[in-house]
Design a protein around this motif. Structure first.
Motif, short mmCIF file in Angstrom:
data_model
loop_
_atom_site.label_atom_id
_atom_site.label_comp_id
_atom_site.label_asym_id
_atom_site.label_seq_id
_atom_site.Cartn_x
_atom_site.Cartn_y
_atom_site.Cartn_z
N SER A 1 0.86 -1.19 0.00
CA SER A 1 0.00 0.00 0.00
C SER A 1 0.89 1.24 0.00
O SER A 1 1.49 1.57 1.03
N TRP B 1 0.40 7.31 -0.93
CA TRP B 1 -0.73 8.06 -1.47
C TRP B 1 -2.04 7.29 -1.33
O TRP B 1 -3.09 7.87 -1.08
N LEU B 2 -1.96 5.95 -1.47
CA LEU B 2 -3.15 5.13 -1.32
C LEU B 2 -3.60 5.07 0.14
O LEU B 2 -4.80 5.09 0.44
#
Length: 307
Positions: A254, A257-258
């Motif tokens: 992950s 930004w996610l």
């Protein structure tokens, strides 16, 4: 029974439940101070208080062997101005109240432990932070810890020993961070978070409880004490150990930004995931505390064994 009375202020949450069960066979009486009533469970009783005003509840502190203050709004939320105020007030007010009550007691608790946080130290990827050489960080969560500990140590309790227990991330079977991380593993999303190089200072729930008894018995200890395992692990290693223990061959990473998008969606802050907490329990180790689970691999296998 080994102890007469254990008091858990704000003890109706996850860690309070762990402590209550740990002391069930060791103490004649365990009293949870909570805003909500609950039926008695053997020698575990709930007394209602609001964490702000004095009242009949204060007589329960008389003659206690141990008072553990666990009060505080969960920091797993967005840091809006409203939430920031509630996070601070929910920690400062009960601490001040307990200090006022203890100051005027004839038989105050022998030991008062305030459960604070190991996040008080700065983001550290270069070297470990301990009670002697650790550097206090900056930002909202650190400011909360600093104000909280300052309020705690400024209370006038000359006959009650005080310890600010700087708790790492508690890994356990029923709640906390572990079940949430395991859900990611189960869904194939158990890869590293961010670049995965941030350290995770953790402690198994059994050590989180057992060390409080150790602190009761070792009367020479006071002040700030870190409650983390001796071996912090990087996020990428933690997730790998969890995947291996659960038998999942891969986990999608992950990126930062996610994580930010996901944090906004579920109402939390990425700091809780991306800050590198590299904290060592120097004072516990120096005092000879025997960790039940010093290594992350063994702690994870123990927890996953129930699934």
């Amino acid at each position: 029974m080994k102890y007469n009375k254990i008091i858990l202020a704000g003890g109706n949450g996850y860690l309070g439940g762990i402590l209550a069960q740990y002391y069930r066979s060791l103490a004649a009486e365990i009293i949870i101070l909570s805003r909500k009533p609950a039926p008695a469970d053997g020698n575990i009783k709930t007394i209602v208080w609001n964490g702000v005003a004095e009242g009949e509840w204060e007589s329960t502190l008389e003659g206690a062997d141990l008072l553990v203050n666990l009060c505080g709004k969960n920091v797993n939320c967005r840091y809006t101005e409203k939430n920031r105020q509630e996070i601070i007030i929910s920690r400062i007010n009960p601490t001040m109240l307990l200090g006022r009550v203890i100051a005027k007691m004839q038989s105050p608790p022998q030991l008062w432990i305030n459960i604070t946080s190991a996040t008080i130290y700065r983001h550290a990827e270069d070297h470990v932070q301990d009670e002697e050489m650790g550097e206090i960080g900056y930002g909202f969560s650190i400011d909360v810890c600093r104000q909280w500990e300052q309020t705690f140590f400024e209370t006038n309790t000359p006959h009650t020993r005080k310890i600010a227990l700087r708790m790492g991330i508690v890994l356990g079977k029923r709640d906390g961070a572990f079940p949430r991380l395991l859900n990611l593993v189960k869904c194939g999303l158990g890869g590293r978070q961010g670049d995965g190089q941030q350290y995770v200072s953790w402690v198994h729930e059994q050590d989180a409880a057992k060390c409080t008894e150790w602190l009761m018995e070792h009367k020479e200890l006071n002040g700030a004490i870190n409650c983390t395992s001796p071996e912090a692990v990087k996020n990428t290693e933690l997730m790998k150990l969890m995947r291996r223990a659960y038998g999942v061959p891969f986990g999608l990473p992950s990126p930062a930004w996610l994580l930010e998008l996901g944090a906004m969606f579920i109402g939390t802050e990425t700091e809780l995931i991306l800050k590198s907490r590299w904290v060592a329990p120097k004072r516990l180790v120096d005092s000879g505390y025997p960790f039940i689970f010093p290594k992350a691999e063994h702690a994870i296998k123990d927890i996953i064994s129930i699934y």
